[in-house]
Design a protein around this motif. Structure first.
Motif: not given
Length: 212
Positions: A178-200
């Motif tokens: 997602l970070m390197f190749h799919d930065r516009k995949n809004k739906s999946v990124i929004e789901e990823f952002l819900q992972v509380e433990e992901l670094a700020k």
């Protein structure tokens, strides 16, 4: 899941001459037998550029040992550990099998996977392979970082032992893709952002990317 450390490394910034330019970097770490792991990293382990390296969310850097074999075959040269500036290296803990939020005991310490690694050109310069950085980004074989939940002594004989897994949707490799190749995949990124433990810092990069 348990993996014995193959290497345990720390280092200080030093001046390096790469392609005629002098640069300050702590990528050339050295092996150590025993060291205290604190919330900010291993005692005696320092970084040159605090904007991109170090800090509580990047306290420990792991690089999977299997990648050494791949790069040696691909580039027809040897890579001497710790070639990628990592603190620790193990087998059987590839990015595809490790999830953001995974919590491990490491010697007396407890650590938690916080983010993949965004590598920089220093890796190519240090190993004298111009295309290495591009291949690391392309494959997502970046290694990853831990934050420290409990400080403690780590030795070269210590093991990483899984004690808690928060989720199984976002591996380090999926996050890297997602970070390197799919930065516009809004739906999946929004789901990823819900992972509380992901670094700020990763959350901030994704949010900024979606806004642009």
């Amino acid at each position: 899941m348990q993996a014995k450390l193959l290497t345990l490394n720390i280092g200080r910034p030093n001046l390096h001459v790469w392609k005629g330019k002098t640069e300050n970097s702590a990528i050339a770490k050295k092996g150590i037998e025993e060291v205290l792991l604190t919330k900010n990293g291993f005692k005696g382990d320092y970084v040159a550029n605090r904007e991109f390296h170090g800090g509580p969310e990047r306290a420990v850097c792991l690089y999977p040992h299997e990648h050494y074999l791949q790069w040696e075959k691909e580039f027809n040269q040897s890579f001497r550990t710790p070639a990628f500036g990592e603190n620790i290296s193990v087998e059987n803990m590839l990015e595809k099998d490790i999830y953001i939020g995974d919590t491990y005991s490491l010697g007396e310490a407890i650590v938690q996977v916080s983010q993949g690694r965004i590598p920089c050109s220093t890796i190519s310069k240090h190993n004298r392979v111009d295309s290495l950085l591009g291949r690391i980004v392309e494959t997502g074989y970046t290694g990853y970082f831990f934050r420290v939940l409990q400080e403690g002594v780590v030795t070269e004989e210590s093991c990483l032992t899984l004690i808690d897994r928060k989720q199984e949707e976002f591996s380090v490799l999926r996050g890297n893709q997602l970070m390197f190749h799919d930065r516009k995949n809004k739906s999946v990124i929004e789901e990823f952002l819900q992972v509380e433990e992901l670094a700020k810092v990763w959350k901030d990069k994704f949010v900024k990317g979606l806004e642009n």
